[in-house]
Design a protein around this motif. Structure first.
Motif, PDB file in Angstrom:
ATOM      1  N   GLY A 111     106.256  77.424 -11.394  1.00 50.79           N
ATOM      2  CA  GLY A 111     105.912  76.038 -11.113  1.00 50.79           C
ATOM      3  C   GLY A 111     106.998  75.110 -11.628  1.00 50.79           C
ATOM      4  N   THR A 112     107.647  74.400 -10.705  1.00 50.40           N
ATOM      5  CA  THR A 112     108.849  73.632 -11.048  1.00 50.40           C
ATOM      6  C   THR A 112     108.695  72.186 -10.593  1.00 50.40           C
ATOM      7  N   LEU A 113     108.999  71.262 -11.501  1.00 54.64           N
ATOM      8  CA  LEU A 113     108.838  69.836 -11.232  1.00 54.64           C
ATOM      9  C   LEU A 113     110.062  69.089 -11.725  1.00 54.64           C
ATOM     10  N   LEU A 114     110.609  68.182 -10.895  1.00 57.75           N
ATOM     11  CA  LEU A 114     111.740  67.343 -11.286  1.00 57.75           C
ATOM     12  C   LEU A 114     111.331  65.883 -11.209  1.00 57.75           C
ATOM     13  N   ILE A 115     111.748  65.112 -12.223  1.00 59.05           N
ATOM     14  CA  ILE A 115     111.510  63.673 -12.250  1.00 59.05           C
ATOM     15  C   ILE A 115     112.842  62.961 -12.405  1.00 59.05           C
ATOM     16  N   ASP A 116     113.079  61.970 -11.560  1.00 61.83           N
ATOM     17  CA  ASP A 116     114.282  61.131 -11.633  1.00 61.83           C
ATOM     18  C   ASP A 116     113.951  59.909 -12.478  1.00 61.83           C
ATOM     19  N   HIS A 117     114.634  59.756 -13.620  1.00 65.27           N
ATOM     20  CA  HIS A 117     114.412  58.610 -14.505  1.00 65.27           C
ATOM     21  C   HIS A 117     115.344  57.442 -14.179  1.00 65.27           C
ATOM     22  N   GLY A 118     116.182  57.613 -13.160  1.00 62.08           N
ATOM     23  CA  GLY A 118     117.075  56.544 -12.744  1.00 62.08           C
ATOM     24  C   GLY A 118     118.485  56.679 -13.273  1.00 62.08           C
ATOM     25  N   HIS A 119     119.447  56.179 -12.497  1.00 58.56           N
ATOM     26  CA  HIS A 119     120.863  56.150 -12.880  1.00 58.56           C
ATOM     27  C   HIS A 119     121.413  57.541 -13.163  1.00 58.56           C
ATOM     28  N   GLY A 120     120.863  58.561 -12.503  1.00 62.17           N
ATOM     29  CA  GLY A 120     121.373  59.919 -12.632  1.00 62.17           C
ATOM     30  C   GLY A 120     120.666  60.767 -13.660  1.00 62.17           C
ATOM     31  N   ILE A 121     119.871  60.170 -14.529  1.00 61.58           N
ATOM     32  CA  ILE A 121     119.180  60.925 -15.582  1.00 61.58           C
ATOM     33  C   ILE A 121     117.869  61.501 -15.030  1.00 61.58           C
ATOM     34  N   GLY A 122     117.699  62.815 -15.203  1.00 60.40           N
ATOM     35  CA  GLY A 122     116.499  63.460 -14.696  1.00 60.40           C
ATOM     36  C   GLY A 122     115.956  64.487 -15.674  1.00 60.40           C
ATOM     37  N   SER A 123     114.678  64.818 -15.497  1.00 59.03           N
ATOM     38  CA  SER A 123     114.024  65.866 -16.284  1.00 59.03           C
ATOM     39  C   SER A 123     113.522  66.949 -15.344  1.00 59.03           C
ATOM     40  N   ASN A 124     113.555  68.205 -15.815  1.00 56.17           N
ATOM     41  CA  ASN A 124     112.940  69.287 -15.057  1.00 56.17           C
ATOM     42  C   ASN A 124     111.996  70.063 -15.967  1.00 56.17           C
ATOM     43  N   PHE A 125     110.877  70.473 -15.391  1.00 58.21           N
ATOM     44  CA  PHE A 125     109.825  71.152 -16.133  1.00 58.21           C
ATOM     45  C   PHE A 125     109.524  72.467 -15.414  1.00 58.21           C
ATOM     46  N   LEU A 126     109.689  73.585 -16.137  1.00 59.43           N
ATOM     47  CA  LEU A 126     109.612  74.901 -15.509  1.00 59.43           C
ATOM     48  C   LEU A 126     108.455  75.730 -16.062  1.00 59.43           C
ATOM     49  N   HIS A 127     108.048  76.733 -15.265  1.00 57.48           N
ATOM     50  CA  HIS A 127     107.009  77.709 -15.625  1.00 57.48           C
ATOM     51  C   HIS A 127     105.618  77.091 -15.694  1.00 57.48           C
ATOM     52  N   LEU A 128     105.413  75.965 -15.005  1.00 61.89           N
ATOM     53  CA  LEU A 128     104.119  75.292 -15.031  1.00 61.89           C
ATOM     54  C   LEU A 128     103.050  76.139 -14.337  1.00 61.89           C
ATOM     55  N   SER A 129     101.839  76.116 -14.886  1.00 64.19           N
ATOM     56  CA  SER A 129     100.714  76.809 -14.248  1.00 64.19           C
ATOM     57  C   SER A 129     100.020  75.905 -13.236  1.00 64.19           C
ATOM     58  N   ARG A 130     100.285  74.599 -13.345  1.00 60.10           N
ATOM     59  CA  ARG A 130      99.663  73.640 -12.436  1.00 60.10           C
ATOM     60  C   ARG A 130     100.542  72.411 -12.334  1.00 60.10           C
ATOM     61  N   LEU A 131     100.630  71.857 -11.113  1.00 63.87           N
ATOM     62  CA  LEU A 131     101.367  70.615 -10.876  1.00 63.87           C
ATOM     63  C   LEU A 131     100.364  69.549 -10.465  1.00 63.87           C
ATOM     64  N   ASP A 132     100.367  68.420 -11.154  1.00 65.59           N
ATOM     65  CA  ASP A 132      99.397  67.363 -10.877  1.00 65.59           C
ATOM     66  C   ASP A 132      99.984  66.168 -10.138  1.00 65.59           C
ATOM     67  N   VAL A 133     101.268  66.215  -9.814  1.00 73.19           N
ATOM     68  CA  VAL A 133     101.912  65.124  -9.080  1.00 73.19           C
ATOM     69  C   VAL A 133     102.763  65.719  -7.970  1.00 73.19           C
ATOM     70  N   GLY A 134     103.084  64.880  -6.982  1.00 73.50           N
ATOM     71  CA  GLY A 134     103.857  65.348  -5.842  1.00 73.50           C
ATOM     72  C   GLY A 134     105.101  64.520  -5.602  1.00 73.50           C
ATOM     73  N   VAL A 135     105.942  65.001  -4.702  1.00 74.21           N
ATOM     74  CA  VAL A 135     107.215  64.343  -4.401  1.00 74.21           C
ATOM     75  C   VAL A 135     106.966  62.900  -3.925  1.00 74.21           C
ATOM     76  N   GLY A 136     107.754  61.984  -4.467  1.00 77.96           N
ATOM     77  CA  GLY A 136     107.648  60.578  -4.104  1.00 77.96           C
ATOM     78  C   GLY A 136     106.728  59.772  -4.993  1.00 77.96           C
ATOM     79  N   GLU A 137     105.989  60.454  -5.863  1.00 80.76           N
ATOM     80  CA  GLU A 137     105.038  59.744  -6.716  1.00 80.76           C
ATOM     81  C   GLU A 137     105.752  59.133  -7.924  1.00 80.76           C
ATOM     82  N   HIS A 138     105.438  57.875  -8.213  1.00 77.25           N
ATOM     83  CA  HIS A 138     105.950  57.210  -9.406  1.00 77.25           C
ATOM     84  C   HIS A 138     105.043  57.565 -10.578  1.00 77.25           C
ATOM     85  N   VAL A 139     105.643  57.967 -11.683  1.00 83.40           N
ATOM     86  CA  VAL A 139     104.869  58.334 -12.866  1.00 83.40           C
ATOM     87  C   VAL A 139     105.276  57.447 -14.032  1.00 83.40           C
ATOM     88  N   ALA A 140     104.306  57.150 -14.868  1.00 76.67           N
ATOM     89  CA  ALA A 140     104.551  56.344 -16.067  1.00 76.67           C
ATOM     90  C   ALA A 140     104.750  57.251 -17.263  1.00 76.67           C
TER      91      ALA A 140
END
Length: 294
Positions: free
Chosen positions: A224-253
């Protein structure tokens, strides 16, 4: 009648010339006046750290509307003059930033890059197919990794990168950024993030605001792999997830639940792998957290 909190002994309340306390609007007007005078005096002098570690996220200040270039890439500049970029694991430095303020000549800022001692672990007796997977599996891995890499090539103008980052999950750090293993004499890739040990199902939260740019539940290596763009090139990736609760295009706080810890993909036990990047350059999340505590 609105109550007024008493002042501590020895302290004076900021007052207007006629003796009344300055309201927020007046303070705002005063600050705007000071900024206007400073702007008229000349462009803001670039402000960057004198030295940074390998794997660091670097934030600097320049005059708004400046043109800023680092490592051949033109950086976005926020309306208030902030820029950000990343220093790679093996960067030697100095990191040179070219800055061209509006109507001014270009100047170069040099930042010293301090080296780190990267641990190397040798592991022998690993099954050969684990080190060198069969052709069909290798093609799948290459295809999936290319898709992830392509996602990192673009970024929006969000300002999540400027927040004080928080831990996506609390737990023991079981793997650190930059460590490397040599399997049966063959060097593996350096560890691209930090591993945080936690039980399967533990909620994972966004360490800073951003937009989800990649969400897949079953990649061969990373599960289970999730990437978040924090803006200006900085991003986070989260790996080995058992569940994903958000989808592509969703803004997260910041602090919003985005998934759950798991052991999917090629993981030996439940944990969260949290990686960070500046476009394709991998940076150390632990350094970003330490920077946020300053």
């Amino acid at each position: 009648m609105q109550s007024v909190r008493p002042m501590r002994p020895g302290r004076r309340r900021l007052s207007a010339p006629w003796g009344r306390p300055l309201c927020l609007a007046a303070i705002g007007t005063l600050l705007w006046t000071i900024w206007t005078i400073a702007a008229a005096a000349g462009p803001l002098a670039p402000t960057f750290p004198g030295a940074v570690s390998q794997g660091a996220m670097v934030i600097g200040r320049v005059a708004p509307d400046s043109r800023v270039v680092y490592a051949g890439r033109e950086l976005r500049v926020t309306d208030y003059g902030t820029v950000v970029f990343g220093i790679g694991r093996d960067a030697q430095g100095p990191a040179r930033v070219q800055i061209t303020p509006p109507g001014q000549p270009t100047e170069t800022v040099s930042i010293r890059v301090t080296p780190r001692d990267w641990p190397i672990e040798r592991v022998d007796g690993v099954p050969p197919k684990t080190v060198s997977p069969p052709a069909a599996i290798a093609r799948r891995i290459a295809r999936e990794q290319a898709s992830v890499a392509a996602t990192r090539q673009t970024s929006d103008d969000g300002l999540g990168f400027a927040e004080d980052f928080i831990w996506p999950v609390k737990g023991r750090v079981s793997g650190r950024f930059g460590n490397q293993r040599i399997y049966n004499g063959t060097p593996g890739s350096a560890h691209s993030g930090m591993d945080i040990a936690a039980a399967t199902g533990t909620p994972v939260v966004a360490p800073a605001a951003g937009v989800v740019t990649f969400a897949e539940p079953d990649l061969y290596l990373t599960g289970g792999t999730l990437l978040i763009d924090h803006g200006h090139g900085i991003g986070s990736n989260f790996l080995h997830l058992s569940r994903l609760d958000v989808g592509v295009g969703e803004h997260v706080a910041q602090g919003q639940v985005i998934g759950e810890v798991g052991a999917t993909g090629r993981a030996t036990g439940p944990h969260l792998h949290w990686g960070m990047t500046w476009y394709a350059t991998r940076i150390d999340p632990l350094l970003v957290l330490e920077r946020s505590r300053r």
